[in-house]
Design an enzyme around this catalytic site. Structure first.
Site, mmCIF file in Angstrom:
data_model
loop_
_atom_site.group_PDB
_atom_site.id
_atom_site.type_symbol
_atom_site.label_atom_id
_atom_site.label_comp_id
_atom_site.label_asym_id
_atom_site.label_seq_id
_atom_site.Cartn_x
_atom_site.Cartn_y
_atom_site.Cartn_z
ATOM 1 N N THR A 32 0.755 -1.369 -0.082
ATOM 2 C CA THR A 32 0.120 0.011 -0.012
ATOM 3 C C THR A 32 0.846 1.224 -0.026
ATOM 4 O OG1 THR A 32 -0.429 0.263 2.345
ATOM 5 C CG2 THR A 32 -1.827 -1.144 1.393
ATOM 6 N N GLY A 39 7.125 3.871 -0.567
ATOM 7 C CA GLY A 39 6.510 2.649 -1.000
ATOM 8 C C GLY A 39 6.856 2.539 -2.636
ATOM 9 N N TYR A 177 -2.314 11.573 14.587
ATOM 10 C CA TYR A 177 -1.226 10.667 13.989
ATOM 11 C C TYR A 177 -0.591 9.661 14.836
ATOM 12 C CZ TYR A 177 3.181 9.396 11.275
ATOM 13 O OH TYR A 177 4.049 8.789 10.407
HETATM 14 N N1 LIG Z 1 8.475 10.428 5.497
HETATM 15 C C1 LIG Z 1 8.642 10.128 6.887
HETATM 16 O O1 LIG Z 1 9.487 10.983 7.669
HETATM 17 C C2 LIG Z 1 8.000 8.953 7.747
HETATM 18 C C3 LIG Z 1 8.388 9.082 9.125
HETATM 19 C C4 LIG Z 1 7.683 7.956 9.780
HETATM 20 C C5 LIG Z 1 6.882 6.910 9.184
HETATM 21 N N2 LIG Z 1 6.460 7.387 7.646
HETATM 22 C C6 LIG Z 1 5.526 6.523 7.337
HETATM 23 O O2 LIG Z 1 5.971 5.944 6.056
HETATM 24 C C7 LIG Z 1 4.801 5.544 5.284
HETATM 25 C C8 LIG Z 1 5.074 5.991 3.836
HETATM 26 O O3 LIG Z 1 4.942 7.387 3.838
HETATM 27 P P1 LIG Z 1 5.915 8.454 2.992
HETATM 28 O O4 LIG Z 1 6.867 9.346 3.868
HETATM 29 O O5 LIG Z 1 6.383 7.627 2.003
HETATM 30 O O6 LIG Z 1 4.713 9.395 2.374
HETATM 31 P P2 LIG Z 1 4.181 9.521 0.967
HETATM 32 O O7 LIG Z 1 5.623 10.069 -0.122
HETATM 33 O O8 LIG Z 1 3.443 10.745 1.120
HETATM 34 O O9 LIG Z 1 3.652 8.406 0.500
HETATM 35 C C9 LIG Z 1 2.431 8.085 0.873
HETATM 36 C C10 LIG Z 1 1.804 6.956 0.028
HETATM 37 O O10 LIG Z 1 0.732 6.541 0.951
HETATM 38 C C11 LIG Z 1 -0.398 6.605 -0.158
HETATM 39 N N3 LIG Z 1 -1.682 7.067 0.308
HETATM 40 C C12 LIG Z 1 -1.964 8.477 1.198
HETATM 41 N N4 LIG Z 1 -3.084 8.548 1.226
HETATM 42 C C13 LIG Z 1 -3.987 7.434 0.848
HETATM 43 C C14 LIG Z 1 -5.169 7.095 0.600
HETATM 44 N N5 LIG Z 1 -5.973 7.701 1.308
HETATM 45 N N6 LIG Z 1 -5.540 5.886 0.075
HETATM 46 C C15 LIG Z 1 -4.511 5.207 -0.478
HETATM 47 N N7 LIG Z 1 -3.229 5.517 -0.340
HETATM 48 C C16 LIG Z 1 -2.831 6.660 0.251
HETATM 49 C C17 LIG Z 1 -0.148 7.847 -1.248
HETATM 50 O O11 LIG Z 1 -0.381 7.661 -2.665
HETATM 51 P P3 LIG Z 1 -1.395 8.556 -3.276
HETATM 52 O O12 LIG Z 1 -1.323 9.725 -2.899
HETATM 53 O O13 LIG Z 1 -1.689 7.944 -4.557
HETATM 54 O O14 LIG Z 1 -2.814 7.978 -2.699
HETATM 55 C C18 LIG Z 1 1.418 7.331 -1.197
HETATM 56 O O15 LIG Z 1 1.725 6.331 -2.218
HETATM 57 C C19 LIG Z 1 3.638 6.179 5.964
HETATM 58 O O16 LIG Z 1 2.764 5.404 6.706
HETATM 59 C C20 LIG Z 1 4.174 7.137 6.762
HETATM 60 O O17 LIG Z 1 3.377 7.399 8.041
HETATM 61 C C21 LIG Z 1 7.173 8.353 7.223
#
Ligand SMILES: NC(=O)c1ccc[n+]([C@@H]2O[C@H](COP(=O)([O-])OP(=O)(O)OC[C@H]3O[C@@H](n4cnc5c(N)ncnc54)[C@H](OP(=O)(O)O)[C@@H]3O)[C@@H](O)[C@H]2O)c1
Length: 276
Positions: A32, A39, A177
């Site tokens: 996902t 991802g 969050y």
């Molecule tokens: N970046 C950080 O600093 C950080 C730190 C700790 C944990 N995380 C965790 O890492 C994971 C990935 O985050 P990321 O940093 O890679 O963020 P990102 O670049 O914003 O990617 C988020 C992904 O989730 C998808 N998504 C968002 N809303 C959605 C929805 N309503 N339905 C289906 N898909 C959805 C987005 O795709 P679409 O927009 O195409 O739907 C995108 O593929 C998250 O769980 C986040 O909490 C991130």
């Protein structure tokens, strides 16, 4: 100096490509949040390892292109464009998955959204909490339940992308969050105990700061040292290959228990130094 700090706090975790290929080639992996950020990087690393993919996110054009790249590289790849917060759509997807994917080796529950807003600024915004819980917690649970038989068949593994901040005492502004991540962590821990007899492992990656579109919205975070999305994907892959139940940065393993010991002091500071 910045590089030194980056290497110390965010040591790189590279994976042996041959080992990744040996492990993942021909396996079925559900991801996902495959369209952007961590991802997407994870998906391309798995494509290099000749993995078969089932990708989920909202941005259909992106998913379509990634699937095309996967097919060109000799993998089987399917996608389903979905807003994972939409409960009816999620029900439909879960029924479809039961028929479409009889065997699954890995489920990377990675889609997520962060939100930083004080509760006092959200008095008329219950939807902030609903949406965050629906995406970060409920969709992971729904998909895990739907994939349970397919994972059990393969003695598979679920890897949840959590946040390192959920290991520390709750900080103001992060109620939605952190509540969603904490709920997901607890669910995964419980499922790990209950599903052992089904042969399914649950793993949690307590991810620190990663430069992606999600974190870089915040100007302070954008300028701080952090992992790249590709490095974070390597951490997820390393966790999938090793015998550990969690990934936590080395400094979190040491400082999170201390922070809990100091939590009365931290709470006092939050209550008295942070304006409502
Ligand atoms: N970046 C950080 O600093 C950080 C730190 C700790 C944990 N995380 C965790 O890492 C994971 C990935 O985050 P990321 O940093 O890679 O963020 P990102 O670049 O914003 O990617 C988020 C992904 O989730 C998808 N998504 C968002 N809303 C959605 C929805 N309503 N339905 C289906 N898909 C959805 C987005 O795709 P679409 O927009 O195409 O739907 C995108 O593929 C998250 O769980 C986040 O909490 C991130």
């Amino acid at each position: 100096m910045t590089n030194l700090l980056k290497n110390l706090i965010y040591p790189v975790a590279s994976n042996n490509k041959k080992r990744l290929k040996e492990h993942f080639s021909g396996k079925w992996v559900v991801i996902t949040g495959a369209s952007h950020g961590i991802g997407k990087e994870l998906t391309y690393k798995l494509i290099e390892s000749k993995t078969n993919l089932y990708l989920l996110a909202r941005t259909e054009a992106e998913l379509q292109k990634i699937c095309q790249d996967a097919e060109n590289a000799g993998c089987h790849a399917r996608y389903y464009a979905i807003d994972l917060r939409d409960r009816n759509e999620l029900d439909k997807l879960c029924s479809k998955l039961k028929d479409e994917l009889p065997q699954v080796d890995y489920f990377f529950a990675n889609a997520g959204k962060s939100i930083h807003r004080k509760i006092t600024d959200a008095l008329d915004r219950l939807h902030d909490f609903d949406r965050t819980m629906d995406l970060n917690f409920r969709s992971m649970v729904a998909l895990s339940l739907a994939l349970q038989p397919a994972l059990s068949k393969q003695k598979g593994c679920i890897i949840y992308t959590s946040a390192v901040s959920s290991l520390y005492p709750s900080a103001p502004g992060w109620s939605a969050y952190h509540a969603s991540k904490a709920a997901a962590n607890t669910w995964c821990e419980t499922a790990d105990a209950e599903w052992k007899s089904w042969g399914i492992r649950m793993k949690i990656a307590y991810m620190p700061l990663v430069h992606t579109q999600m974190s870089d919205v915040n100007k302070t975070y954008k300028n701080m040292p952090a992992y790249s999305a590709s490095e974070a994907a390597d951490l997820l892959l390393r966790l999938s290959l090793n015998n550990r139940h969690t990934y936590k940065p080395w400094w979190a393993r040491m400082s999170a228990p201390i922070a809990y010991l100091l939590s009365p002091l931290i709470r006092f500071t939050y209550r008295n130094c942070i304006k409502a």
